[in-house]
Design an enzyme around this catalytic site. Structure first.
Site, mmCIF file in Angstrom:
data_model
loop_
_atom_site.group_PDB
_atom_site.id
_atom_site.type_symbol
_atom_site.label_atom_id
_atom_site.label_comp_id
_atom_site.label_asym_id
_atom_site.label_seq_id
_atom_site.Cartn_x
_atom_site.Cartn_y
_atom_site.Cartn_z
ATOM 1 N N SER A 306 10.377 24.466 45.058
ATOM 2 C CA SER A 306 11.031 25.107 43.905
ATOM 3 C C SER A 306 11.184 24.220 42.675
ATOM 4 O O SER A 306 11.414 24.744 41.576
ATOM 5 C CB SER A 306 12.404 25.639 44.323
ATOM 6 O OG SER A 306 12.257 26.694 45.256
ATOM 7 N N THR A 307 11.074 22.909 42.812
ATOM 8 C CA THR A 307 11.106 22.077 41.601
ATOM 9 C C THR A 307 9.942 22.440 40.686
ATOM 10 O O THR A 307 10.018 22.247 39.469
ATOM 11 C CB THR A 307 11.042 20.576 41.954
ATOM 12 O OG1 THR A 307 9.954 20.355 42.863
ATOM 13 C CG2 THR A 307 12.343 20.085 42.565
#
Length: 576
Positions: A306-307
């Site tokens: 998700s980064t």
């Protein structure tokens, strides 16, 4: 009879002429050699009776940005023997075995070898070398040189690197900047007689070595030490395989810290700690060493999870396919062709705008943004952001992004890429790309080296690095900073809140391959101050046991890091 006498006289005359011409030729050649070539043959005779020994140059030091010495030199000795000069062979063997703690067979073999000079042992402590010299045994030579010494042992081991027996860099900055650090060796010349015995009256001449230049790097030893402490703490608490931390100035690419624990002792780089070496083949041992020396921040790739939604968000905003006010509905999943892609919140997030979707790290929303972009346009942003090329960091062995070919990106691949799966990048690539999205749109080159200088001289070589402008617009960059600050203030990154400071960031939890292995990578990417980022950090925890969510175990690491280094950076800025 008269004819015979005449013939005999002619024969004598011819012989005399031949002898005379030969004598004249010989004298001419001799005069040529003695006058015209005298200097050449004198030099040849001199070289025949000269013995040469090398003098190592002092390798340049590596210093942090505040002048703290991270790599230095220690005076050591090289012990050698000259066979033709040894008078008491047994005394020499006995003394060398005793002083150097060497096997008698090993020493005897070298003492008895008929050679110009035979090295017995190098990197001998100076005190031992001095004792050997004091024995004053003919044929034993003690030459002083230098051994690399690292005052902080394991600190930044995979960044600094180390040198081999020849004083040349093997990994890390030591090899990248070897030509700057190594210097030029010198020479000791001694004159001997025909038997090889040194002539005391002739003395010895020296060609002095030229010391290497010092290298000043961007690393801050205090930040590196604290980041290392936090990394070990996280690894032990979560029983993780390894932990990596990068701290960088997103405005210029200067790396303040790079940690990869477990680290290794730079003063004993070939010692495998905690590994059973009995029965290992030489290849297995070398493989284990290579693994120990490996810098995961640049040498290894991983699925960022998700980064990476920061990249999808920036591309969507830049292309105009999404706006902060756009609304979405998340039922807990999204169907892409025949595949159901789930959100981490099983019941779904319901109705949300794009800012809230970013705060919630909602997979269906980011898949939707990816679909709006389409594979062709998304791939172009991948290239524009620099993700398909290496960062150019000044460390050896940087790995490239592992990405689908453009023609192989179907709907499912596009969907998974949008929330950070099905491809791999390096941690340094993620940090560098994220920096460009919050620093106004400039793609900086991550780096360590700041300048090189000779000791005692004011002249310095300043290093410069490429910067690519307009990666994203200033407007997109401002929007990204605002959204990521909300992630920390009110979203999944709450554990990164630092009192008194505005922090932005993004959490991630990704599975390692193969899926279903139960192994996870937890990470958090953060920056501060959120409105004008001066420091960016990423913490990556590999295979944590128990709770493995990035927001719960990686975000607190960055919070603790920022709690200490933000006030510290403010103080150091004021002092300058």
């Amino acid at each position: 009879m008269e004819k015979n006498k005449t013939f005999h006289r002619k024969k004598i005359l011819v012989s005399f002429v031949i002898f005379f011409l030969s004598f004249v030729g010989l004298m001419t050649r001799l005069s040529y050699l003695m006058v015209s070539r005298s200097q050449y043959y004198a030099q040849q005779a001199k070289e025949l009776h000269e013995r040469e020994r090398s003098i190592k140059a002092a390798r340049g030091r590596i210093l942090d940005r505040n002048g703290v010495v991270l790599a230095d030199n220690k005076t050591v000795c090289t012990i050698s023997v000259i066979h033709s000069q040894i008078r008491d062979k047994e005394a020499v063997i006995d003394m060398l075995c005793r002083e150097l703690s060497l096997d008698e067979e090993y020493v005897s073999k070298r003492v008895e070898k008929v050679s110009a000079i035979e090295r017995i042992k190098s990197n001998v402590e100076k005190e031992v070398g001095d004792r050997i010299r004091d024995h004053n045994l003919p044929g034993v030579k003690v030459d002083e040189d230098f051994k690399r010494y690292y005052p902080y042992g394991e600190l930044a081991s995979k960044v600094l690197g180390f040198t081999g027996g020849d004083n040349q860099g093997i990994i890390g900055l030591e090899v990248t900047y070897d030509s700057i650090l190594e210097g030029e060796p010198g020479t000791i010349l001694t004159v001997t007689d025909a038997r090889g015995i040194e002539l005391d009256a002739a003395g010895e001449s020296r060609i002095e070595p030229v010391d290497g230049r010092d290298l000043v790097i961007s690393m801050d030893m205090n930040i590196q030490k604290y980041a290392t402490q936090l990394a070990y703490q996280a690894m032990e608490t979560k029983e993780a395989d390894s932990v990596s931390i990068i701290v960088m100035n997103p405005q210029n690419g200067e790396i303040l810290a790079m940690v990869n624990v477990p680290e290794f002792d730079l003063n004993e780089p070939f010692e495998l700690k905690g590994i059973q070496t009995a029965g290992m083949t030489e290849q297995q041992r070398q493989d284990a060493l290579n693994g120990m020396w490996r810098n995961g921040c640049i040498n290894d790739t991983y699925e960022p999870g998700s980064t990476f939604k920061t990249v999808t968000a920036a591309a969507g905003l830049e292309a105009g396919v999404v706006h902060t006010s756009d609304t979405f509905h998340c039922p807990g999943y999204i169907m892409v062709e025949d595949r159901r892609i789930r959100c981490h919140k099983v019941g779904g997030h319901g109705s949300e705008d794009f800012i809230q979707a970013t705060m919630n790290s909602c997979n269906p929303v980011f898949v939707t943004v990816g679909m709006r972009l389409g594979s062709d346009q998304y791939y172009e942003y991948f290239k524009k952001f620099g993700l398909l090329e290496k960062t150019g960091i000044d460390l050896p062995g940087e790995a490239a992004t592992i990405m689908h070919k453009k023609e192989n990106i179907g709907m499912v691949e596009l969907a998974t890429i949008s929330f950070g799966q099905s491809f791999q990048i390096t941690p340094i690539q993620l940090v560098t790309t994220a920096a460009s999205l919050v620093n106004g749109g400039r793609r900086v080159t991550p780096h360590f080296a700041l300048r090189a200088s000779s000791q005692g001289e004011e002249a310095q070589e300043e290093f410069t690095y490429p910067v690519r402008e307009h990666i994203v617009s200033l407007e997109t960059s401002e929007t990204m900073k605002m959204m990521l600050e909300q992630v920390v203030a009110n979203g999944g990154g709450k554990n990164a809140i630092v009192e008194g400071y505005r922090v932005g960031g993004k959490t991630a939890t990704s599975q390692t391959l193969p899926r279903g292995s139960g192994r996870y990578i937890s990470s958090f990417l953060g920056f501060a101050p959120a409105d004008d980022p001066q420091v960016m950090a990423i913490a990556i925890i590999n295979n944590p046991q128990g709770v493995y969510y990035g927001g719960q175990i990686a975000a607190p690491v960055v919070r603790q890091l920022f709690e200490n280094i933000l006030p510290y950076l403010e103080r150091t800025a004021e002092q300058r």
